[in-house]
Design an enzyme around this catalytic site. Structure first.
Site, PDB file in Angstrom:
ATOM      1  N   SER A 256      96.037 119.319  73.212  1.00  0.00           N
ATOM      2  CA  SER A 256      95.753 117.968  73.705  1.00  0.00           C
ATOM      3  C   SER A 256      96.704 117.506  74.805  1.00  0.00           C
ATOM      4  O   SER A 256      96.448 116.498  75.453  1.00  0.00           O
ATOM      5  CB  SER A 256      95.792 116.963  72.548  1.00  0.00           C
ATOM      6  OG  SER A 256      97.088 116.912  71.972  1.00  0.00           O
ATOM      7  N   GLY A 257      97.789 118.225  75.024  1.00  0.00           N
ATOM      8  CA  GLY A 257      98.736 117.849  76.067  1.00  0.00           C
ATOM      9  C   GLY A 257      98.316 118.353  77.437  1.00  0.00           C
ATOM     10  O   GLY A 257      97.246 118.944  77.611  1.00  0.00           O
ATOM     11  N   PHE A 258      99.179 118.134  78.422  1.00  0.00           N
ATOM     12  CA  PHE A 258      98.848 118.540  79.791  1.00  0.00           C
ATOM     13  C   PHE A 258      98.713 120.056  79.918  1.00  0.00           C
ATOM     14  O   PHE A 258      97.778 120.555  80.537  1.00  0.00           O
ATOM     15  CB  PHE A 258      99.911 118.039  80.768  1.00  0.00           C
ATOM     16  CG  PHE A 258      99.902 116.550  80.990  1.00  0.00           C
ATOM     17  CD1 PHE A 258      98.735 115.814  80.851  1.00  0.00           C
ATOM     18  CD2 PHE A 258     101.057 115.880  81.354  1.00  0.00           C
ATOM     19  CE1 PHE A 258      98.717 114.441  81.060  1.00  0.00           C
ATOM     20  CE2 PHE A 258     101.061 114.509  81.573  1.00  0.00           C
ATOM     21  CZ  PHE A 258      99.886 113.791  81.421  1.00  0.00           C
ATOM     22  N   THR A 259      99.661 120.808  79.336  1.00  0.00           N
ATOM     23  CA  THR A 259      99.570 122.265  79.462  1.00  0.00           C
ATOM     24  C   THR A 259      98.407 122.811  78.650  1.00  0.00           C
ATOM     25  O   THR A 259      97.747 123.762  79.073  1.00  0.00           O
ATOM     26  CB  THR A 259     100.883 122.942  79.031  1.00  0.00           C
ATOM     27  OG1 THR A 259     101.212 122.554  77.702  1.00  0.00           O
ATOM     28  CG2 THR A 259     102.018 122.570  79.969  1.00  0.00           C
TER      29      THR A 259
ATOM     30  N   SER B 151      94.676 120.047  67.559  1.00  0.00           N
ATOM     31  CA  SER B 151      95.423 118.804  67.761  1.00  0.00           C
ATOM     32  C   SER B 151      95.386 118.017  66.461  1.00  0.00           C
ATOM     33  O   SER B 151      94.299 117.725  65.949  1.00  0.00           O
ATOM     34  CB  SER B 151      94.817 117.964  68.887  1.00  0.00           C
ATOM     35  OG  SER B 151      95.402 116.675  68.930  1.00  0.00           O
TER      36      SER B 151
ATOM     37  N   LYS C 207      96.518 114.916  66.179  1.00  0.00           N
ATOM     38  CA  LYS C 207      96.211 113.535  66.542  1.00  0.00           C
ATOM     39  C   LYS C 207      94.727 113.333  66.814  1.00  0.00           C
ATOM     40  O   LYS C 207      94.162 112.284  66.474  1.00  0.00           O
ATOM     41  CB  LYS C 207      97.027 113.143  67.770  1.00  0.00           C
ATOM     42  CG  LYS C 207      96.877 111.699  68.199  1.00  0.00           C
ATOM     43  CD  LYS C 207      97.805 111.383  69.364  1.00  0.00           C
ATOM     44  CE  LYS C 207      97.705 109.935  69.792  1.00  0.00           C
ATOM     45  NZ  LYS C 207      98.623 109.642  70.933  1.00  0.00           N
TER      46      LYS C 207
ATOM     47  N   CYS D 279     109.026 125.693  83.942  1.00  0.00           N
ATOM     48  CA  CYS D 279     108.440 125.338  85.240  1.00  0.00           C
ATOM     49  C   CYS D 279     109.461 125.366  86.371  1.00  0.00           C
ATOM     50  O   CYS D 279     109.262 126.046  87.393  1.00  0.00           O
ATOM     51  CB  CYS D 279     107.753 123.978  85.152  1.00  0.00           C
ATOM     52  SG  CYS D 279     108.794 122.637  84.526  1.00  0.00           S
TER      53      CYS D 279
ATOM     54  N   ASN E  19     103.464 122.496  88.856  1.00  0.00           N
ATOM     55  CA  ASN E  19     104.206 122.690  87.610  1.00  0.00           C
ATOM     56  C   ASN E  19     103.318 122.957  86.404  1.00  0.00           C
ATOM     57  O   ASN E  19     103.732 123.640  85.460  1.00  0.00           O
ATOM     58  CB  ASN E  19     105.098 121.475  87.317  1.00  0.00           C
ATOM     59  CG  ASN E  19     104.324 120.182  87.219  1.00  0.00           C
ATOM     60  OD1 ASN E  19     103.694 119.745  88.186  1.00  0.00           O
ATOM     61  ND2 ASN E  19     104.353 119.538  86.063  1.00  0.00           N
TER      62      ASN E  19
END
Length: 352
Positions: free
Chosen positions: A10-13, A34, A36, A151, A319
């Protein structure tokens, strides 16, 4: 066809892993986890994926992960170490985007990541392959545990690697200045990552002893065949994606420009992703974050300063792609025998 599970999707990566792997011809994404957002459609959290997948988030469990051939761990630092031993023992290939298996010295985790004790699995640290294909290609082939580089470490290492390999780092520690966009703080940043605080900002953070120094020094020392120390300071800047690094290397004798070209071309001339940018004409004569965004491309460059016997080096990456998920997929491709650029053929987006 490899079945893939993304733990921490669920995060950016995690979202970038989904974006890239959904276009990979040799992959079926069978689970995205996830806590959440368990039970929600993936596109509710990653709206850019609407219409490309009907996958729903599931609870992160070992049983869910074991339905896959390959697991990507997109978890916070200190969490992957709880998953990797069980997954590795089960025979699943693991690509860990956290720092938990990047450093070879178990004691380094006490110094750089403030762990209360040395790494509990030193044997797995030695088995883990540092997932930078341009520098660890042979080790990656068939690898079952890959530690995806950090990164800012990625940009710093790749811009300085040719100098390290060819004995051009000198005795004075190289100075690296890094600038990173707000997405580097993750999807759940602190108050200083809110728009009101982040807009127009150019500010240093962790100006000394940043944890990525450990990776940078580890990899440059390996290439140089001696201990290399680096002075590294990152800055948060008012962009969303991107990292730009500038390196200052002070030498007793400056190499000729023709030799510099040889160093960089010998390492990166056949690379599918690394471009050497040093032009006399055009609107972008050195690397520029603006022209790598959305891609796995790395732009590196250099300039010589004869007044101070200084080599100035540059690198620009996205990144979230080359600094995380794209590099993970690139390492996966090399490990599993896919074309290195499978799922990664996106041309950088411009203008943006």
């Amino acid at each position: 066809m490899k079945k893939v599970c993304i733990i921490g999707a669920s995060g950016f990566t995690g979202g970038e892993l989904l974006r890239l792997l959904l276009s990979h011809s040799g992959v079926e994404v069978v689970c995205a986890t996830s806590r959440k957002f368990k039970g929600e459609f993936v596109y509710r959290v990653h709206p850019n994926l609407r219409g490309f997948t009907q996958l729903k988030f599931v609870e992160p469990t070992i049983d869910a992960a074991l339905k896959a051939d390959v697991v990507f761990l997109a978890l916070p630092h200190g969490e992957s170490v709880k998953w990797v031993p069980k997954l590795y023992e089960s025979g699943v290939a693991v690509f860990d985007l956290s720092a938990d298996f990047r450093l070879k010295d178990p004691n380094a985790y006490v110094e750089w990541y403030k762990w209360p004790q040395p790494h509990p699995y030193p044997d797995l640290l030695q088995k883990a392959v540092y997932g930078q294909p341009e520098l660890h290609r042979d080790e990656l082939v068939g690898a079952k545990l890959v530690a995806v580089p950090g990164c800012m470490a990625t940009a710093s290492i790749l811009m300085l690697a040719p100098l390290a390999k060819y004995g051009q780092l000198g005795e004075v520690p190289p100075v690296v200045d890094a600038k990173i966009g707000s997405s580097g703080a993750g999807a759940e940043g602190s108050i200083v990552d809110l728009h009101s605080y982040r807009t127009y900002v150019v500010r240093p953070y962790e100006p000394v002893h940043h944890r990525h120094i450990a990776e940078i020094e580890q990899e440059l020392s390996r290439l140089a065949g001696r201990r290399v120390r680096v002075a590294f300071t990152p800055h948060a800047v008012d962009i969303v994606r991107g990292i730009f690094t500038t390196g200052h290397v002070y030498l007793d004798k400056l190499p000729a420009e023709a030799d510099m070209w040889k160093y960089y071309r010998s390492m990166y001339g056949d690379s599918k992703f690394i471009r050497i940018v040093k032009d006399r004409l055009g609107i972008s004569r050195y690397p520029n974050v603006k022209y790598v965004l959305g891609s796995n491309v790395v732009d590196v460059g250099f300039e010589l300063d004869p007044r101070l016997n200084r080599v100035v080096t540059f690198a620009a990456i996205d990144n979230l792609v080359r600094g995380a998920s794209g590099q993970a997929v690139q390492a996966f491709n090399v490990a599993m025998g896919f074309p290195e650029d499978e799922g990664l053929r996106q041309i950088p987006v411009a203008p943006i």
